[in-house]
Structures are given as structure tokens and as C-alpha cells.
Scaffold this motif. Structure first.
Motif, PDB file in Angstrom:
ATOM      1  N   HIS A 114       4.811  11.052 -11.055  1.00 28.64           N
ATOM      2  CA  HIS A 114       3.484  11.410 -10.590  1.00 28.64           C
ATOM      3  C   HIS A 114       2.446  11.165 -11.686  1.00 28.64           C
ATOM      4  CE1 HIS A 114       0.719  13.086  -7.799  1.00 28.64           C
ATOM      5  NE2 HIS A 114       0.389  14.117  -8.541  1.00 28.64           N
ATOM      6  N   TYR A 115       1.283  10.740 -11.274  1.00 28.08           N
ATOM      7  CA  TYR A 115       0.158  10.411 -12.167  1.00 28.08           C
ATOM      8  C   TYR A 115       0.361   9.084 -12.905  1.00 28.08           C
ATOM      9  CZ  TYR A 115      -1.524  15.261 -11.657  1.00 28.08           C
ATOM     10  OH  TYR A 115      -1.979  16.469 -11.167  1.00 28.08           O
ATOM     11  N   THR A 116       1.513   8.421 -12.710  1.00 27.26           N
ATOM     12  CA  THR A 116       1.747   7.160 -13.440  1.00 27.26           C
ATOM     13  C   THR A 116       1.595   5.965 -12.488  1.00 27.26           C
ATOM     14  OG1 THR A 116       4.096   6.827 -12.991  1.00 27.26           O
ATOM     15  CG2 THR A 116       3.543   8.378 -14.764  1.00 27.26           C
ATOM     16  N   ASP A 117       1.773   4.780 -13.073  1.00 22.66           N
ATOM     17  CA  ASP A 117       1.664   3.547 -12.285  1.00 22.66           C
ATOM     18  C   ASP A 117       2.873   3.304 -11.385  1.00 22.66           C
ATOM     19  OD1 ASP A 117      -0.901   2.266 -13.011  1.00 22.66           O
ATOM     20  OD2 ASP A 117      -0.107   2.467 -15.035  1.00 22.66           O
ATOM     21  N   TRP A 118       3.904   4.107 -11.529  1.00 17.10           N
ATOM     22  CA  TRP A 118       5.021   3.979 -10.588  1.00 17.10           C
ATOM     23  C   TRP A 118       4.506   4.207  -9.167  1.00 17.10           C
ATOM     24  CZ3 TRP A 118      10.407   6.893 -11.210  1.00 17.10           C
ATOM     25  CH2 TRP A 118      11.273   6.428 -10.222  1.00 17.10           C
ATOM     26  N   ILE A 119       3.603   5.186  -9.020  1.00 19.01           N
ATOM     27  CA  ILE A 119       3.039   5.461  -7.697  1.00 19.01           C
ATOM     28  C   ILE A 119       2.216   4.253  -7.220  1.00 19.01           C
ATOM     29  CG2 ILE A 119       1.623   7.057  -6.341  1.00 19.01           C
ATOM     30  CD1 ILE A 119       4.203   8.269  -7.587  1.00 19.01           C
ATOM     31  N   ILE A 120       1.522   3.627  -8.140  1.00 13.67           N
ATOM     32  CA  ILE A 120       0.732   2.432  -7.782  1.00 13.67           C
ATOM     33  C   ILE A 120       1.681   1.325  -7.307  1.00 13.67           C
ATOM     34  CG2 ILE A 120      -1.013   0.797  -8.609  1.00 13.67           C
ATOM     35  CD1 ILE A 120      -1.852   3.810  -8.702  1.00 13.67           C
ATOM     36  N   ALA A 121       2.820   1.206  -7.989  1.00 13.01           N
ATOM     37  CA  ALA A 121       3.817   0.211  -7.570  1.00 13.01           C
ATOM     38  C   ALA A 121       4.300   0.532  -6.157  1.00 13.01           C
ATOM     39  CB  ALA A 121       4.997   0.222  -8.547  1.00 13.01           C
ATOM     40  N   HIS A 122       4.624   1.789  -5.939  1.00 14.52           N
ATOM     41  CA  HIS A 122       5.128   2.234  -4.630  1.00 14.52           C
ATOM     42  C   HIS A 122       4.115   1.922  -3.526  1.00 14.52           C
ATOM     43  CE1 HIS A 122       6.840   4.765  -1.552  1.00 14.52           C
ATOM     44  NE2 HIS A 122       5.782   5.555  -1.541  1.00 14.52           N
ATOM     45  N   VAL A 123       2.888   2.283  -3.776  1.00 20.12           N
ATOM     46  CA  VAL A 123       1.835   2.077  -2.780  1.00 20.12           C
ATOM     47  C   VAL A 123       1.671   0.593  -2.455  1.00 20.12           C
ATOM     48  CG1 VAL A 123      -0.660   2.187  -2.461  1.00 20.12           C
ATOM     49  CG2 VAL A 123       0.558   4.167  -3.343  1.00 20.12           C
ATOM     50  N   HIS A 124       1.714  -0.241  -3.495  1.00 21.16           N
ATOM     51  CA  HIS A 124       1.501  -1.669  -3.250  1.00 21.16           C
ATOM     52  C   HIS A 124       2.724  -2.345  -2.643  1.00 21.16           C
ATOM     53  CE1 HIS A 124      -2.164  -0.943  -5.526  1.00 21.16           C
ATOM     54  NE2 HIS A 124      -2.624  -2.050  -4.979  1.00 21.16           N
ATOM     55  N   GLY A 125       3.918  -1.783  -2.892  1.00 29.34           N
ATOM     56  CA  GLY A 125       5.091  -2.284  -2.173  1.00 29.34           C
ATOM     57  C   GLY A 125       4.855  -2.138  -0.673  1.00 29.34           C
ATOM     58  N   GLY A 126       4.281  -1.005  -0.291  1.00 28.17           N
ATOM     59  CA  GLY A 126       3.981  -0.780   1.128  1.00 28.17           C
ATOM     60  C   GLY A 126       2.792  -1.593   1.598  1.00 28.17           C
ATOM     61  N   ALA A 127       1.711  -1.550   0.824  1.00 32.91           N
ATOM     62  CA  ALA A 127       0.464  -2.178   1.292  1.00 32.91           C
ATOM     63  C   ALA A 127       0.578  -3.703   1.326  1.00 32.91           C
ATOM     64  CB  ALA A 127      -0.698  -1.753   0.406  1.00 32.91           C
ATOM     65  N   LEU A 128       1.083  -4.286   0.234  1.00 34.15           N
ATOM     66  CA  LEU A 128       1.159  -5.754   0.185  1.00 34.15           C
ATOM     67  C   LEU A 128       2.363  -6.260   0.978  1.00 34.15           C
ATOM     68  CD1 LEU A 128       0.436  -6.335  -3.637  1.00 34.15           C
ATOM     69  CD2 LEU A 128      -1.191  -6.319  -1.760  1.00 34.15           C
ATOM     70  N   GLY A 129       3.513  -5.595   0.764  1.00 33.74           N
ATOM     71  CA  GLY A 129       4.740  -6.090   1.383  1.00 33.74           C
ATOM     72  C   GLY A 129       4.828  -5.762   2.862  1.00 33.74           C
ATOM     73  N   TRP A 130       4.669  -4.497   3.197  1.00 35.97           N
ATOM     74  CA  TRP A 130       4.831  -4.068   4.590  1.00 35.97           C
ATOM     75  C   TRP A 130       3.582  -4.420   5.405  1.00 35.97           C
ATOM     76  CZ3 TRP A 130       6.950  -2.947   8.945  1.00 35.97           C
ATOM     77  CH2 TRP A 130       6.514  -1.940   9.802  1.00 35.97           C
ATOM     78  N   ASN A 131       2.440  -3.855   5.046  1.00 32.25           N
ATOM     79  CA  ASN A 131       1.229  -4.090   5.843  1.00 32.25           C
ATOM     80  C   ASN A 131       0.732  -5.526   5.710  1.00 32.25           C
ATOM     81  OD1 ASN A 131       0.510  -0.922   4.582  1.00 32.25           O
ATOM     82  ND2 ASN A 131       0.957  -1.269   6.725  1.00 32.25           N
ATOM     83  N   GLY A 132       0.711  -6.016   4.481  1.00 35.74           N
ATOM     84  CA  GLY A 132       0.183  -7.364   4.240  1.00 35.74           C
ATOM     85  C   GLY A 132       1.027  -8.425   4.929  1.00 35.74           C
ATOM     86  N   PHE A 133       2.318  -8.406   4.657  1.00 34.55           N
ATOM     87  CA  PHE A 133       3.174  -9.468   5.204  1.00 34.55           C
ATOM     88  C   PHE A 133       3.316  -9.362   6.724  1.00 34.55           C
ATOM     89  CE2 PHE A 133       5.836 -11.690   1.721  1.00 34.55           C
ATOM     90  CZ  PHE A 133       4.681 -12.001   1.041  1.00 34.55           C
ATOM     91  N   LEU A 134       3.354  -8.127   7.251  1.00 34.89           N
ATOM     92  CA  LEU A 134       3.439  -8.007   8.706  1.00 34.89           C
ATOM     93  C   LEU A 134       2.163  -8.579   9.345  1.00 34.89           C
ATOM     94  CD1 LEU A 134       5.660  -6.343  10.596  1.00 34.89           C
ATOM     95  CD2 LEU A 134       3.541  -5.259  11.295  1.00 34.89           C
ATOM     96  N   THR A 135       1.030  -8.306   8.688  1.00 35.19           N
ATOM     97  CA  THR A 135      -0.237  -8.840   9.199  1.00 35.19           C
ATOM     98  C   THR A 135      -0.246 -10.367   9.139  1.00 35.19           C
ATOM     99  OG1 THR A 135      -1.408  -6.840   8.520  1.00 35.19           O
ATOM    100  CG2 THR A 135      -2.743  -8.817   8.849  1.00 35.19           C
ATOM    101  N   PHE A 136       0.199 -10.913   8.012  1.00 36.40           N
ATOM    102  CA  PHE A 136       0.221 -12.378   7.895  1.00 36.40           C
ATOM    103  C   PHE A 136       1.132 -12.992   8.967  1.00 36.40           C
ATOM    104  CE2 PHE A 136      -0.532 -11.635   3.088  1.00 36.40           C
ATOM    105  CZ  PHE A 136      -1.894 -11.525   3.300  1.00 36.40           C
ATOM    106  N   GLY A 137       2.311 -12.372   9.150  1.00 34.61           N
ATOM    107  CA  GLY A 137       3.230 -12.870  10.180  1.00 34.61           C
ATOM    108  C   GLY A 137       2.573 -12.829  11.546  1.00 34.61           C
ATOM    109  N   MET A 138       1.871 -11.735  11.821  1.00 30.03           N
ATOM    110  CA  MET A 138       1.198 -11.593  13.113  1.00 30.03           C
ATOM    111  C   MET A 138       0.101 -12.653  13.277  1.00 30.03           C
ATOM    112  SD  MET A 138      -0.828  -8.229  14.459  1.00 30.03           S
ATOM    113  CE  MET A 138      -2.363  -8.556  13.592  1.00 30.03           C
ATOM    114  N   ILE A 139      -0.661 -12.861  12.205  1.00 31.70           N
ATOM    115  CA  ILE A 139      -1.745 -13.861  12.279  1.00 31.70           C
ATOM    116  C   ILE A 139      -1.175 -15.248  12.552  1.00 31.70           C
ATOM    117  CG2 ILE A 139      -3.513 -15.063  10.914  1.00 31.70           C
ATOM    118  CD1 ILE A 139      -4.041 -12.338   9.507  1.00 31.70           C
ATOM    119  N   TYR A 140      -0.121 -15.599  11.804  1.00 36.49           N
ATOM    120  CA  TYR A 140       0.487 -16.927  12.016  1.00 36.49           C
ATOM    121  C   TYR A 140       1.058 -17.067  13.421  1.00 36.49           C
ATOM    122  CZ  TYR A 140       0.153 -18.315   7.078  1.00 36.49           C
ATOM    123  OH  TYR A 140      -0.308 -18.690   5.843  1.00 36.49           O
TER     124      TYR A 140
END
Lengths: 763, 61
Positions: free
Chosen positions: A335-361
Motif C-alpha cells: 500500500h502507498y507504493t507503485d505496486w498498486i500503480i502496477a496492479h491498476v495498470h495491469g487492469g486498465a491497460l491489459g483488461w480494459n485497454g486490450f478488450l476495447t482494442f479487440g472490440m474496436i477491431y
């Protein structure tokens, strides 16, 4: 075209354009923010571009502009097709589209200007909050009326996730945004301190759950079968997945507040329900991935499948990591470290981002009746983007664990091994550079998509898709339905049950926090901020200081060794909004008051490197030239008093004069130490110093308070006789007993010190 | 009175009750979706998204 025999593809295309445009914007702002952490000079000494103001802009743009528009594109596209009917109202669809874009533009203007509530992912001020609620209702009416008029009796599982999303986001947004306006673009929340923290993280966590997870799961259940041209692996598993997920998710909010002053029962509850989330999350992931059973060859040939499969895999990884981080001992490190930032971006870029890109394509070529311009470019996008995410994730993971371990390192002599906070920051700055590289790669991939899609649709018109006959009529022989089968055809009953599933957890967790007086220590009492401190606090919020500085010393030995005694509920009981924070790029400030002289703060805000070598904090030179808004203080105190802060009427009526008097004292002290500025007492820096010096000094023993009060009484009478004013913030014994700390305060608190303090030398 | 009523919500018994509520719902749901005849029914319905456009659903297993 408003022809009821055709799907409304126009609105889908608009939302797709918005998704792509705002996505690129959000990514670029994120990249600039990432670079600012690696190179502080990139804050440019411009208040509109400092990290504290850009970071909320980045998160809001990523969540509500990029992911939000992606959700709407997917929902408008799939709902029509799953219900075999055009959206209920083209007008409502267009009001929804333009209303949402105006909200985004409002956010893009107000956040850099410093109009912020400082509640993460809920920073936008009250007029925009109202606009969000109105537009969300427009969307809900359009969606539910479409559902009511659907031609397909059965509601496919994707629809269930959309229902849960629409209902829960409305509930979360409304309850977390209850605030009282102070001016056109400022408000104070009705919740304070721990209540605010609990409600905010109930909202914050479930914004992730019901804005970034459930709608995307709905999209997953629709687009993976479409792209693979085969049904979902187990429809029955999806039913269990849905109910288990929405029931459990709503409970997990307190895992953002582990080891804090939140009562242990609430922390444990949040942790246990977070661990329970492993089961439904992985059930959903497995269901998505196994849909490709027998069709894995598509991974080699289809970029859409690559994106969707990678997205679901990231979903699995992130939902494994989330519960892991919710274990109290793991949280104490992460908590309070960049591990949380890593976790959040795993979800945001990987899950939300890639699912969106797949949907767009998948969607874009179909909506324009053509094929994707280049499968090779899409594949290149995939690999570059994936590399970017991995680089980002690993660098922040390493940074977080490194810094977390340094914070907790205690030598054999019982002292901190790394007592200088800045040392733990400079160690990970190289990893901030690597992170920025990861972000850059992700953006390069996205730009390739922009080129590819623009070439795909160039010169083409949107196709008219005729609505086919309902599937069930042709394929499913209906017996009388019972139980859940019946429910799957009943939109209203289904929605009510979904609401009840999320309401149970919300009620049981939130209501106790609204009666937190039970947990307050009876021998302590908190003092409200003086008017000048309150003005300084508002500047602190405007500059987004909470983005990098927490105000919550956890009940952990290494936190106490570094920052002082653990924070208590009383410390923040008049904090509206609370400032506990979620990240420490800089040190905790809960007890920073009187730790350094006023001049130290003056120089620190002017240029942090004057007093801390290698600091990565931006300069705040404008605080030395801009004036404090004294005139709004009466209104601010009045609102605070309405909310239960025990200010007396005299202090409220003379708030600006009281503040100016305190500012004169601080300014005089600074002048004596060499600061030259004729109008120093009017500057924002003075209010900011008053606030910072008060942190950690607002809770006193009741006995002590009574003694001081009685001994001060005579002196004050004579000293204030000439002005007729109290220059302290005293408590009105008759005001709002609900908010007091439990017992008699008729004796009143001690006077808040307004003295020239801190004549020590600068360290 | 109101305060006392609200404060009761922190009782662990209520949390336990909520958990039991979830467990019962979960078990009932599992029973419903797993009972005889459900598989075929849901298999057919799971193909719904594949037949929502003209010409959709070709090559479905």
C-alpha cells in the motif's frame, strides 16, 4: 436513419470515435504525468500542468472518457442485437452521447484549473456531478426501455452485467457525491474523516468493479463468442459468475484502508470478501478463455482474438493480484507504493485497454461493411502494446516492492535503515523512466490502431443492419419457465434483485461508519481548523497534494517510527474531504505540523530542492505570488458549521478578519527571517503554511483542554477587548452535538495557537 | 434510539447473516442451473449472440 427495422449503428460509431480520441488523450496525459515523476522539470513551473492536477485528469480521462465511451459503444452495439430491437430513443441516445462528451470537456477544463474535490475518481465538482447523474439517468431510461420492448424474451448474460453496471454506478455516484456547495465550483462533502474515507472507497473500489469490470465482462461475454464464432464455454457457469461477483464485489472497499484507523472489523470484512472474489473472478476468466476450446488456432490468425484473449488473461492476473494485495500483511508492504500503480495498470491497460482494442477491431469494419485494412498492423499493435504493458507493469512492480521494503527496513538498533524518505524515492526514479518507456510503447500501438482504423473506414458509409427475427422463436422450444429461467426473461424483477444484491453489502458496511462516534476515544477531542488553516487546506486540495502525500500513519511499527504515532479517527474528524491518500510519492504529512519552521515550508514550496536534495516534487512558485481568497471564508465556515463543525457564530461572521490576523503573525515571522514581500500575509503560501503546521496538532486531551481554557479565558477577554474578536477558533457548545466526540464540550477547546512560531534554523 | 439502532449494524451476527444469505443464494442458484434439463436449454440460449445479425451463426459447433 430512424428506421425501426434497422439497428442504430450511427450512435455506436460516434462512441467508437470518442473512445479512440479520448483514449489517445488519456494515454498522452498519463505519459506526461509519468515523465514528470522521472523528470520534475517537466512540471514547467506551471500550475495547470503540475502532477497534482494532471494525475486526476489522467485517471478521469482513462476511466470515464476512454473506458466510459468504450462501454457505451459496446453496450449500444450489443444490446440492440441481443434484444433484436433498435434503441428505444434515438434522441436519448444522442443526448447521452453529447452530454457525456460535455462532461468530459468540463473535467478537462476544471481539473487543471484546480477545481477538485480530491476524492479519487470522484474529483469533479458538484455541477458536473449533477450533470453526470442526469446523463446517467438518460442512459438508464434508454437502456431499460429498450429492454422492456425487446423482441428476444431471454436476456443474454451480457445484458445482466449491463443492468448491474447501470444500477450500481448510479447508487455509488449519488451517495458518494452528496455535498454542499460553497460556490459555483467548490463544495464540501457531507461525510467527514473516516466516514468520508469509507464512503469514498466503497465508491472508489466499486467504480473499478462496476465501471471497469462488470460492463467489460458483459462485453467479454458478447464479443468473444462473436469473434470466435462459437458460444460461451458454459452459460451455466456465467449465471453463477454473475450473481457471485456482484454480491461479493460491493463488500471489498475497505481493503483500501487496511492498517489504518478504520475499525478492525471493517478491515477484516473487506479483506475476507476480497479473498472470496478469487472464485467468481477466475470462474469468469476461465469461462472466457475456454470459449476458444477447439479454436485456439485463431490466436495465430486473428488480431481480434489476440487482444480479447490477452485481455481476459490480464483480467485473471489482476483479479488474482487484487485479493492478494487485500491480505493485511501484503498490503502493509504494497500500500502507498507503485505496486498498486502496477496492479491498476495491469487492469486498465491489459483488461480494459486490450478488450476495447479487440472490440474496436471487431466492430469498426463490420459497421462500415468492409474488412480491416491491415491485419499485420493490428498484430503489430498487439505486440508493441503488450510489450509496453509488460515493461510498465514490471518496472512499477519492482519500484513498489523496492520502496516498500526500504520503508520497513529496521536495523538491529531499532532505527530505520533508510530514515530519509527521499532516499527511497531517488532509488526508484530510474524505474520511473522505464515505466514511461512502457507507456510510450502502449501509445505507439494505439496510434497504429488509429491509422489502421482510419484507413479501414476511409470513404465508406455506415452500413444499415436489418434486424433479424428473434433467435428464440426459431430455436428454443419453450416450456413454462421456473426459478432462474423465469427471471432471465423478467427485466424488472432481475434489476430489482441485482440492486438488492449490491445493497446488502453497502448497507451493512456503510451504515456503521455513519455512527463512528462509538469508536472515538472519550478522553480526546478534536479542534476545528482555524479559518486560515481551512483556506490553506483548500489550497492543498486544489494543488492535488493528496496525490503524492498521505495523511494516515498506519498502525505499523515502521510507519510510526518514520512519521510518528499512528493516526486516529479524531485526527481527521473534521476533514471534509478526508485526505488519507492512496500513494506516497512523498512522505506522509499527518503529523508534519511544527516539525519544520515556517521558513522551511516557504522555501520548500518555492523550490523543494532548496531544502531537500534530490526531491522530485514540483516547484510551486505561484503560491508565493497568488493571494488567498479571504472573502469566501465566511461562506466556507458557514457551510462547515451547517455540516456539524463546531464553529461559533462570531468566528463564522468574522472568518476573514480572523484569518487575516493569523496570516499577519505568520507573515511577520517569515519577514523576520528574511522573506521580502510587502503583501506576504495575503499570499497563498501563508495559508498553506498555517494548514501544514496544524497537521497532527488538532487533537488534545479533554482535561488539558479544560485547564487551558480556564487559564486562557481572562487573558483573551482583555486582549480581544480592542477588536471585539476572538482570534482563535472556538467551539460553540450548542452547535451540532451529533458530531462531537461523545462527551461534554461545553468547556470548549483550547484556543488554537496563533503565535509566531518556529524560529529555529533551517535544517 | 436511532443511534443505537444504527450501531447494531456492526454486530458480527449481521455480517454472518449476510454471508449466509449469499451462501444460500449461491447454493440455490447452483442447484437451479445444474438440475436436469438445464444443460440443453442453456446451450441453445448461449448461441443467442451468434444469430443477431443477418447471416450470423455460420460454422457454429
Amino acid at each position: 436513419m430512424n428506421n425501426k427495422s434497422y439497428y442504430d449503428n450511427q450512435i455506436v460509431v460516434w462512441f467508437l470515435y470518442a473512445t479512440i480520441s479520448w483514449g489517445i488523450t488519456a494515454f498522452l496525459v498519463g505519459l506526461l504525468a509519468a515523465l514528470q515523476l522521472g523528470f520534475w522539470q517537466l512540471n514547467f513551473d506551471l500550475q495547470w500542468l503540475t502532477f497534482g492536477r494532471l494525475r486526476p485528469l489522467h485517471t478521469n480521462a482513462a476511466i470515464f472518457a476512454f473506458a466510459g465511451n468504450a462501454i457505451f459503444a459496446g453496450i449500444y452495439h450489443s444490446t440492440q442485437r441481443l434484444c433484436k430491437i433498435r434503441m428505444f430513443s434515438d434522441i436519448l441516445s444522442r443526448i447521452h452521447f453529447w452530454g457525456w462528451q460535455l462532461i468530459i470537456i468540463s473535467a478537462a477544463i476544471t481539473l487543471p484549473l484546480g477545481f477538485s474535490q480530491s476524492k479519487e475518481y470522484a474529483e469533479l465538482e458538484w455541477p458536473i456531478d449533477i450533470a453526470i447523474a442526469v446523463i446517467w439517468v438518460v442512459f438508464a431510461v434508454n437502456f431499460f426501455m429498450t429492454l422492456a420492448r425487446r423482441r428476444e424474451k431471454h436476456m443474454y448474460v451480457a445484458i445482466w452485467f449491463y443492468i448491474a453496471t447501470i444500477i450500481t454506478v448510479a447508487v455509488l455516484h449519488i451517495f458518494n457525491s452528496i455535498e454542499i456547495p460553497v460556490s459555483f465550483l467548490q463544495s464540501y462533502p457531507v461525510y467527514a474523516g473516516i466516514q468520508d474515507a469509507m464512503v469514498q472507497w466503497w465508491y472508489g473500489h466499486n467504480a473499478v468493479a462496476f465501471f471497469l469490470t462488470t460492463p467489460f465482462l458483459g462485453l467479454m461475454y458478447y464479443y468473444i463468442p462473436k469473434a470466435a464464432n462459437r458460444p460461451i464455454y458454459s452459460y451455466r457457469l456465467s449465471i453463477i459468475h454473475f450473481w457471485a461477483l456482484i454480491f461479493i464485489y460491493i463488500w471489498a472497499g475497505p481493503h483500501h484502508l487496511l492498517n489504518t484507523s478504520l475499525p478492525d472489523w471493517a478491515q477484516t470484512l473487506g479483506m475476507v470478501f476480497s479473498l472470496m472474489l478469487w472464485a467468481p473472478s477466475w470462474g469468469g476468466m476461465i469461462n472466457g478463455l475456454l470459449t476458444l476450446r477447439g479454436a485456439w488456432h485463431l490466436l495465430r490468425t486473428s488480431a481480434v482474438i489476440k487482444f480479447l484473449v490477452a485481455a481476459v488473461t490480464f483480467y485473471g492476473m489482476t483479479t488474482f493480484e487484487g485479493p492478494l494485495l487485500s491480505i493485511k500483511s501484503v498490503s502493509s508492504l504494497a500500500h502507498y507504493t507503485d505496486w498498486i500503480i502496477a496492479h491498476v495498470h495491469g487492469g486498465a491497460l491489459g483488461w480494459n485497454g486490450f478488450l476495447t482494442f479487440g472490440m474496436i477491431y471487431y466492430i469498426a469494419p463490420k459497421l462500415f461493411g468492409t474488412k480491416l485494412y491491415s491485419e499485420k498492423l493490428a498484430t503489430a499493435h498487439f505486440w508493441i502494446g503488450l510489450t509496453g504493458i509488460v515493461v510498465y507493469y514490471l518496472s512499477m512492480w519492482a519500484a513498489g516492492i523496492t520502496q516498500g521494503l526500504m520503508w520497513r527496513a529496521i536495523g538491529e538498533d531499532g532505527r530505520l535503515v533508510y530514515p530519509d524518505f527521499v532516499e527511497t524515492v531517488t532509488r526508484i526514479v530510474p524505474l520511473y523512466h522505464v515505466r514511461a518507456l512502457g507507456g510510450l510503447l502502449f501509445i505507439v500501438g494505439a496510434l497504429i490502431m488509429v491509422y489502421n482504423i482510419s484507413k479501414t473506414i476511409r470513404g465508406r458509409a455506415i452500413v444499415d443492419d436489418k434486424i433479424p427475427e428473434p433467435f428464440e422463436k426459431r430455436n428454443v422450444a419453450h416450456k413454462p419457465d421456473v426459478g432462474h429461467r423465469k427471471l432471465e426473461g423478467m427485466g424488472l424483477a432481475f434489476s430489482i434483485l441485482a440492486f438488492m444484491a449490491i445493497a446488502v453489502g453497502s448497507v451493512i458496511e456503510i451504515i456503521p461508519t455513519l455512527s463512528m462516534h462509538r469508536y472515538l476515544a472519550t478522553d480526546k477531542m478534536a479542534l476545528p481548523y482555524t479559518p486560515l488553516e481551512l483556506a490553506g487546506r483548500d489550497i492543498y486540495i486544489k494543488e492535488g497534494c493528496y496525490v503524492c502525500h498521505s495523511q494516515m500513519i498506519r498502525k505499523l511499527p515502521f510507519d510510526a517510527l518514520r512519521f510518528g504515532p499512528p493516526s486516529t479517527i479524531e485526527d481527521s474528524m473534521y476533514d471534509r474531504p478526508f485526505q488519507w491518500g492512496s500513494k506516497r510519492t512523498g512522505p506522509d504529512l499527518a503529523r508534519v505540523g511544527k516539525k519544520y519552521p515556517d521558513l522551511w515550508h516557504y522555501r520548500h514550496m518555492k523550490n523543494p530542492r532548496e531544502v531537500i536534495n534530490n526531491s522530485i516534487m514540483p516547484n510551486y512558485p505561484w503560491l508565493l505570488t497568488q493571494n488567498t481568497d479571504f472573502y469566501s471564508l465566511r461562506r466556507k465556515l458557514s457551510v462547515m458549521k451547517t455540516l456539524g463543525v463546531p464553529y461559533d457564530d462570531e468566528t463564522v461572521a468574522n472568518a476573514d478578519i480572523v484569518a487575516e490576523k493569523q496570516a499577519e503573525v505568520i507573515a511577520q515571522g517569515l519577514r523576520e527571517q528574511g522573506v521580502v514581500d510587502d503583501r506576504l500575509e495575503q499570499r497563498e503560501i501563508v495559508a498553506m503554511i498555517a494548514y501544514l503546521q496544524a497537521l497532527g496538532h488538532k487533537v488534545v486531551d479533554k482535561e488539558e483542554s479544560s485547564e487551558e481554557e480556564s487559564s486562557d479565558a481572562d487573558e483573551e477577554e482583555s486582549s480581544d477587548a480592542d477588536t471585539g474578536l476572538d482570534n482563535d477558533t472556538s467551539v460553540d457548545p450548542d452547535s451540532n452535538p451529533e458530531t462531537r466526540i461523545d462527551t461534554d464540550i461545553t468547556a470548549g477547546p483550547p484556543t488554537a495557537e496563533i503565535t509566531g512560531r518556529d524560529s529555529e534554523e533551517i535544517p | 434510539m436511532k443511534k443505537e439502532a444504527l450501531s447494531q449494524f456492526q454486530n458480527p451476527e449481521l455480517v454472518l447473516l449476510a454471508f449466509l444469505l449469499f451462501l444460500i443464494t449461491f447454493l440455490a442458484l447452483t442447484y437451479f442451473v445444474m438440475r436436469k434439463g438445464s444443460k440443453e436449454y442453456y446451450q441453445k440460449l448461449s448461441q443467442l449472440p451468434l444469430f443477431d445479425e443477418k447471416g450470423g451463426g455460420q460454422n457454429v459447433r
